[in-house]
Design an enzyme around this catalytic site. Sequence first.
Site, short mmCIF file in Angstrom:
data_model
loop_
_atom_site.label_atom_id
_atom_site.label_comp_id
_atom_site.label_asym_id
_atom_site.label_seq_id
_atom_site.Cartn_x
_atom_site.Cartn_y
_atom_site.Cartn_z
N ASN A 10 0.88 -1.17 0.00
CA ASN A 10 0.00 0.00 0.00
C ASN A 10 0.91 1.22 0.00
O ASN A 10 1.50 1.55 1.02
CB ASN A 10 -0.89 -0.02 1.25
CG ASN A 10 -1.67 1.27 1.42
OD1 ASN A 10 -1.78 2.06 0.48
ND2 ASN A 10 -2.22 1.47 2.61
N TRP A 11 1.02 1.83 -1.18
CA TRP A 11 1.95 2.97 -1.29
C TRP A 11 1.42 4.21 -0.59
O TRP A 11 2.15 5.19 -0.44
CB TRP A 11 2.20 3.29 -2.76
CG TRP A 11 3.08 2.31 -3.49
CD1 TRP A 11 3.53 1.09 -3.04
CD2 TRP A 11 3.64 2.47 -4.80
NE1 TRP A 11 4.31 0.50 -3.99
CE2 TRP A 11 4.40 1.32 -5.09
CE3 TRP A 11 3.56 3.48 -5.76
CZ2 TRP A 11 5.08 1.16 -6.30
CZ3 TRP A 11 4.22 3.31 -6.97
CH2 TRP A 11 4.99 2.16 -7.23
N LYS A 12 0.15 4.22 -0.22
CA LYS A 12 -0.50 5.41 0.35
C LYS A 12 -0.26 6.61 -0.58
O LYS A 12 -0.15 6.43 -1.79
CB LYS A 12 0.01 5.67 1.77
CG LYS A 12 -0.03 4.43 2.64
CD LYS A 12 0.07 4.75 4.11
CE LYS A 12 0.25 3.47 4.89
NZ LYS A 12 -0.13 3.62 6.29
N HIS A 95 -9.52 0.91 4.53
CA HIS A 95 -8.27 1.14 5.27
C HIS A 95 -8.56 2.06 6.46
O HIS A 95 -9.39 2.96 6.36
CB HIS A 95 -7.22 1.76 4.34
CG HIS A 95 -5.86 1.77 4.96
ND1 HIS A 95 -5.48 2.71 5.87
CD2 HIS A 95 -4.80 0.93 4.83
CE1 HIS A 95 -4.24 2.45 6.27
NE2 HIS A 95 -3.81 1.37 5.65
N GLU A 97 -7.08 4.49 7.61
CA GLU A 97 -6.91 5.92 7.36
C GLU A 97 -8.15 6.50 6.68
O GLU A 97 -8.52 7.66 6.93
CB GLU A 97 -5.63 6.15 6.53
CG GLU A 97 -4.38 5.90 7.39
CD GLU A 97 -3.15 5.44 6.65
OE1 GLU A 97 -3.10 5.54 5.41
OE2 GLU A 97 -2.22 4.96 7.33
N GLU A 167 -5.64 -5.28 10.23
CA GLU A 167 -4.66 -4.22 10.46
C GLU A 167 -4.98 -3.50 11.77
O GLU A 167 -5.80 -2.57 11.79
CB GLU A 167 -4.72 -3.21 9.31
CG GLU A 167 -4.34 -3.78 7.96
CD GLU A 167 -3.68 -2.73 7.08
OE1 GLU A 167 -2.57 -2.99 6.61
OE2 GLU A 167 -4.24 -1.65 6.90
N GLY A 173 2.14 2.05 10.71
CA GLY A 173 3.07 3.16 10.59
C GLY A 173 3.71 3.58 11.89
O GLY A 173 4.35 4.63 11.98
N SER A 212 3.16 -2.40 10.34
CA SER A 212 4.62 -2.42 10.57
C SER A 212 5.24 -3.78 10.27
O SER A 212 6.18 -4.20 10.95
CB SER A 212 4.94 -1.96 11.99
OG SER A 212 4.50 -0.62 12.18
C1 PEP Z 1 -0.88 0.04 5.92
O1 PEP Z 1 -0.96 1.23 5.75
O2 PEP Z 1 -1.73 -0.71 5.43
C2 PEP Z 1 0.24 -0.48 6.71
C3 PEP Z 1 0.21 -1.71 7.12
O3 PEP Z 1 1.27 0.40 6.97
P1 PEP Z 1 2.68 0.09 7.68
O4 PEP Z 1 3.19 -1.19 7.07
O5 PEP Z 1 3.54 1.26 7.35
O6 PEP Z 1 2.40 -0.07 9.13
#
Ligand code: PEP
Length: 249
Positions: A10-12, A95, A97, A167, A173, A212
């Site tokens: 997931n490049w966001k 997600h 976010e 998640e 993050g 993470s």
């Molecule tokens: C995500 O945004 O889906 C995610 C898992 O981010 P990160 O790996 O940076 O925690």
Amino acid sequence: MARTKLVAGNWKMHGDIAANQTLLNALKAGAAGSRAAMAVCVPFPYLAQARSALAGTPIAWGAQDVSRHAQGAYTGEVSATMLKDFECRYAIVGHSERRAYHGETDELVAAKADAAIKSGLIPIICVGETLAEREGNITAAVVTRQLDAVVSCIGAAGLAKSVVAYEPVWAIGTGKTASPEQAQEVHALIRARVAAVDAHVAAGLQILYGGSMKPSNARELMAQPDIDGGLIGGAALVAADFLAIGAAA
Ligand code: PEP
């Protein structure tokens, strides 16, 4: 049932054309070393770039969101058929976010998953609890509520065409990863909840862990019986890390 592993990036809201090209070229070059199926979910404007870089490679591409609507006066939204025009395989929905910053409800997330499936996309449906919810011992209740909204909208038949990602919001993050045991516990709960509706679909459902995940913890996480891969944020922007996670699957 043997489930293939999937490692999805997931490049966001990161990237530009030059940096993307460098990353995509490195992923292409290293994809053969991955034991998992690989995918990258890129910002909408870069779908054409991802398609032209990745077509004919084992790496799939997708988007990070999709509209619940098929078409119409929905300024700023992108429909599932538009994503199909760019040969996307996946669309992330729900997600944390988007739930947190765009007020997406369980029902909206379910409707987005439904729209994706109806156009032949595979939704990666995200669920997960916040830190306060974990500390309040309501992780199971929260994840069950999020999942049930999806099940009641798309049913077992829809879930058979979906991927679920657990998640925990507190791990996204932050550098804090759920322990393999913490993650496995929730993954098992998700699978059991789906099994109550359809055991066959539950047995085949890919449930990814996200939060993470990095090369140093990926192997142990993905060794858990109900963890079928990863949804990767930060580490998906570093080709060597993303490829190492694929190799650890
Ligand atoms: C995500 O945004 O889906 C995610 C898992 O981010 P990160 O790996 O940076 O925690």
